[in-house]
Design a protein around this motif. Sequence first.
Motif, PDB file in Angstrom:
ATOM      1  N   GLU A 168      31.968  66.855  98.585  1.00 37.24           N
ATOM      2  CA  GLU A 168      31.194  65.864  97.753  1.00 37.24           C
ATOM      3  C   GLU A 168      31.116  66.558  96.297  1.00 37.24           C
ATOM      4  O   GLU A 168      31.045  67.663  96.402  1.00 37.24           O
ATOM      5  CB  GLU A 168      29.709  65.401  98.474  1.00 37.24           C
ATOM      6  N   VAL A 197      38.284  71.177 102.468  1.00 34.94           N
ATOM      7  CA  VAL A 197      39.264  72.110 103.287  1.00 34.94           C
ATOM      8  C   VAL A 197      40.121  71.283 103.921  1.00 34.94           C
ATOM      9  O   VAL A 197      39.925  70.381 104.838  1.00 34.94           O
ATOM     10  CB  VAL A 197      38.239  73.168 104.273  1.00 34.94           C
ATOM     11  N   ARG A 248      19.833  63.716 103.159  1.00 37.13           N
ATOM     12  CA  ARG A 248      20.131  62.490 103.465  1.00 37.13           C
ATOM     13  C   ARG A 248      19.120  61.464 103.859  1.00 37.13           C
ATOM     14  O   ARG A 248      19.076  60.180 103.377  1.00 37.13           O
ATOM     15  CB  ARG A 248      21.407  62.372 104.653  1.00 37.13           C
ATOM     16  N   ARG A 268      26.137  56.608 103.674  1.00 43.81           N
ATOM     17  CA  ARG A 268      26.038  57.959 104.447  1.00 43.81           C
ATOM     18  C   ARG A 268      25.791  58.924 103.227  1.00 43.81           C
ATOM     19  O   ARG A 268      25.317  59.768 103.199  1.00 43.81           O
ATOM     20  CB  ARG A 268      27.399  58.342 104.922  1.00 43.81           C
ATOM     21  N   ASP A 326      25.785  67.768 112.910  1.00 43.23           N
ATOM     22  CA  ASP A 326      26.290  66.402 113.406  1.00 43.23           C
ATOM     23  C   ASP A 326      27.554  66.594 114.115  1.00 43.23           C
ATOM     24  O   ASP A 326      28.102  65.887 114.915  1.00 43.23           O
ATOM     25  CB  ASP A 326      26.228  65.240 112.312  1.00 43.23           C
ATOM     26  N   ALA A 379      23.352  71.530 107.547  1.00 40.20           N
ATOM     27  CA  ALA A 379      23.731  72.747 108.360  1.00 40.20           C
ATOM     28  C   ALA A 379      24.331  73.737 107.676  1.00 40.20           C
ATOM     29  O   ALA A 379      24.087  74.832 107.899  1.00 40.20           O
ATOM     30  CB  ALA A 379      24.633  72.399 109.360  1.00 40.20           C
ATOM     31  N   LYS A 426      15.315  55.502 102.278  1.00 41.67           N
ATOM     32  CA  LYS A 426      14.013  55.330 102.144  1.00 41.67           C
ATOM     33  C   LYS A 426      13.910  55.485 100.556  1.00 41.67           C
ATOM     34  O   LYS A 426      14.107  54.443  99.713  1.00 41.67           O
ATOM     35  CB  LYS A 426      13.240  56.523 102.795  1.00 41.67           C
TER      36      LYS A 426
END
Length: 414
Positions: free
Chosen positions: A38, A83, A45, A131, A278, A15, A50
């Motif tokens: 990160e 943040v 993701r 994740r 999300d 996003a 996979k």
Amino acid sequence: MTGGQVAALIGGGMAGVHAAEVLRRDGFDGRVLLVSAEQHLPYDRPPLSKALLRGELALADCLLRPPEWYEEQGIEVLLGVSVDALDPGRRTLRLSTGEQVEFDRALLATGARPRWPLGLAPGCGPVFALRTVDDCLAIRSRLRSGASVVVVGGGFVGAELASSAASLGCRVTMLEAADAPFQRVLGRTVGELFGRFYATGGIRLVTGVQVTGTSVGPEGARLTAGDGRFWDADVVVVGVGVVPNTELAVDAGLRVSDGVEVDAYCTTSAPHVFAAGDVANRPDPVLGRRVRIEHWQNAQHQGTAAGRAMLGIREPFDGVPWFWSDQFGLNLQVAGFPDRADRVVVRGRLEGDRFAAFYLAGPTLVAALGVGCAGEVHLSRRLIAARAHVDPQRLTDEHSDLRDALLASDVPTA
Ligand SMILES: Cc1cc2nc3c(=O)[nH]c(=O)nc-3n(C[C@H](O)[C@H](O)[C@H](O)COP(=O)(O)OP(=O)(O)OC[C@H]3O[C@@H](n4cnc5c(N)ncnc54)[C@H](O)[C@@H]3O)c2cc1C
């Protein structure tokens, strides 16, 4: 917004990157700041369960944009920085570096994090969630042929991981609390079918299990169920869903329920703060209630819509959700809201590798699932958006055009 102004994007996922991209594409020439907790440049993701997990791709292949793109676009990226506070009144952010940043518009694109059931702790020996790329690489290093892997939770990420681990020669057990995998999302009939696919793929599926405890030793972990049963594993992966990262919004006094509440234009309860992906909870015109979607395409499109809204270009974002999953050599796609349905009808042979399931609420098509049927799912999305009334008999007839099943709809679907 004009030159000299600041667009602050909080979260370097799908996003956030799509908002950054559209800000530049649509002519914003002020400062674009993308802050990501990160350490890695924004990456995709879906490959984590996979191809990246199976070692068929490298991290560089999974980056959302190549490293030079950010410089070319004039997008400042802060990696490994979070943040810590957002003041919507003063329009400031406080970063984990201690720096204070003033902004004109901010986007909350903080995504979600794995949910941990009671009795399990993240980073505890061989117990993982999946994740981040770091989770993926840590799990991958343990997926040796013959290793025993227990996946807690029969959701999509867990199922994909199970499929990948089995293809690497691991002995995989999947523990699911419900009577069938995906039962909550796709209903029992389809869930049981996937259970059979797992058995064919060499997965041991145990349903109706509530894991209540874990003990971790140097060599592995033991999972215990409430009824006394236990499973020993070299690797445990917990996939029981995610929780949205809303803490920043809560502390900022924004309206938050299941996610950060936004209107159809991705605007939060503070006029200069937006949310997408999300973490965002938006009104849905088909459902008639709020919804938070955890899919790749939603994060992409809502990120773009939010970036445009930050520029004052207001277009409602209310597309019918769609996602895909790859497992056991099958590509499945789902559109709409299966949990709204009161019955399911099937086109094709449910046991085959090409079929579609249509979910109906009364005469209205509310969702569709396709295995090897991308075209049917694509058309169904438009029918769902149109609140189409359909003839279930015709839906099941493989030889008729899906459009022939249409009885009535609110808007044209052609
Ligand atoms: C293993 C896996 C497989 C998937 N497979 C599929 C699939 O096959 N199909 C599908 O449709 N969807 C799939 N998804 C879901 C899809 O990837 C997500 O819906 C999508 O990544 C959400 O993007 P996002 O930008 O909203 O959030 P995220 O990707 O979660 O990104 C949010 C980022 O914000 C950062 N952040 C959080 N708080 C702060 C803060 N305070 N300051 C700075 N940074 C912060 C986080 O660290 C994170 O990097 C999969 C997800 C996973 C985990």
